[in-house]
Design an enzyme around this catalytic site. Sequence first.
Site, PDB file in Angstrom:
ATOM      1  N   GLY A  73       9.075  28.157  14.289  1.00 29.96           N
ATOM      2  CA  GLY A  73       8.859  27.189  13.221  1.00 29.96           C
ATOM      3  C   GLY A  73       8.147  27.782  12.019  1.00 29.96           C
ATOM      4  N   VAL A  75       5.297  26.245   8.707  1.00 35.85           N
ATOM      5  CA  VAL A  75       3.878  25.968   8.511  1.00 35.85           C
ATOM      6  C   VAL A  75       3.565  24.524   8.896  1.00 35.85           C
ATOM      7  CG1 VAL A  75       4.237  25.375   6.075  1.00 35.85           C
ATOM      8  CG2 VAL A  75       1.963  26.045   6.855  1.00 35.85           C
ATOM      9  N   HIS A  78      -3.016  21.254  11.809  1.00 35.40           N
ATOM     10  CA  HIS A  78      -3.625  20.589  12.957  1.00 35.40           C
ATOM     11  C   HIS A  78      -5.036  20.150  12.562  1.00 35.40           C
ATOM     12  CE1 HIS A  78      -0.366  21.948  15.450  1.00 35.40           C
ATOM     13  NE2 HIS A  78      -0.700  23.227  15.332  1.00 35.40           N
ATOM     14  N   LEU A 139       7.211  20.381  16.241  1.00 35.52           N
ATOM     15  CA  LEU A 139       7.484  21.166  17.437  1.00 35.52           C
ATOM     16  C   LEU A 139       7.484  22.649  17.103  1.00 35.52           C
ATOM     17  CD1 LEU A 139       8.680  18.296  18.132  1.00 35.52           C
ATOM     18  CD2 LEU A 139      10.435  19.498  19.432  1.00 35.52           C
ATOM     19  N   CYS A 169       6.343  22.210   7.501  1.00 37.68           N
ATOM     20  CA  CYS A 169       7.593  22.747   8.077  1.00 37.68           C
ATOM     21  C   CYS A 169       8.468  23.399   7.017  1.00 37.68           C
ATOM     22  CB  CYS A 169       8.349  21.657   8.820  1.00 37.68           C
ATOM     23  SG  CYS A 169       7.342  20.843  10.078  1.00 37.68           S
TER      24      CYS A 169
END
Length: 212
Positions: A73, A75, A78, A139, A169
């Site tokens: 994936g 970037v 979190h 994900l 993303c």
Amino acid sequence: MNAPILVRFWPGLLPYFTVLDAMREFTSQRDADTPDQMWILQHPPVVTLGRNADAADVLDPGPIPVIRSDRGGKVTYHGPGQWVVYLLIDLPRMGINVRTLTTAMEQSVIRLLQRRGIEAHARRDAPGVYVGNAKIASLGLRIQRGRSYHGLSLNTEMDLSPFQRIHPCGMANLAVTQVHDLCPDWPSHDVAEALMAELSVSLDRPLKKGGA
């Protein structure tokens, strides 16, 4: 009966590198008999770049650390209030491949939300789960000798503003949302418990709770 997956709920906020090192160690040391595990936890604020990430997608991280990760994936961000589930699975032993595991994660989140009347969907062109055009779950996996680590993150009850510091993303102007904004009376810990139950269904494996 299929062997259970050991579930470990980690309290507090765990630094990203601490968990990354633990996943790598677990994966490198496991053997054919090591039980699969799922870890569910939260991280302090951190931006992570996957193996396919473009550093230009980090616009202005400010005080938030930026870490290169070995997951798939691009970037993502979190932070507190976001549940992260790391899936430490022996794929050949379970009889699945990475696509099957990815679909299982997506469908688990979709069913989780549908049970509260929230319509969600996956996208073939951009893995993850979306409510309308807004992303609610991301994900990213790494497979080593047929064993997975990394997993999924579900925006639950968090400050979403740091997503404005990146192209989530790798997608400019991608909106993000979270469970609390769509279903404010759903306690965060209950969301986590329900998510693990849905993953158990998707993977057709019972869960066994373990300590932190």
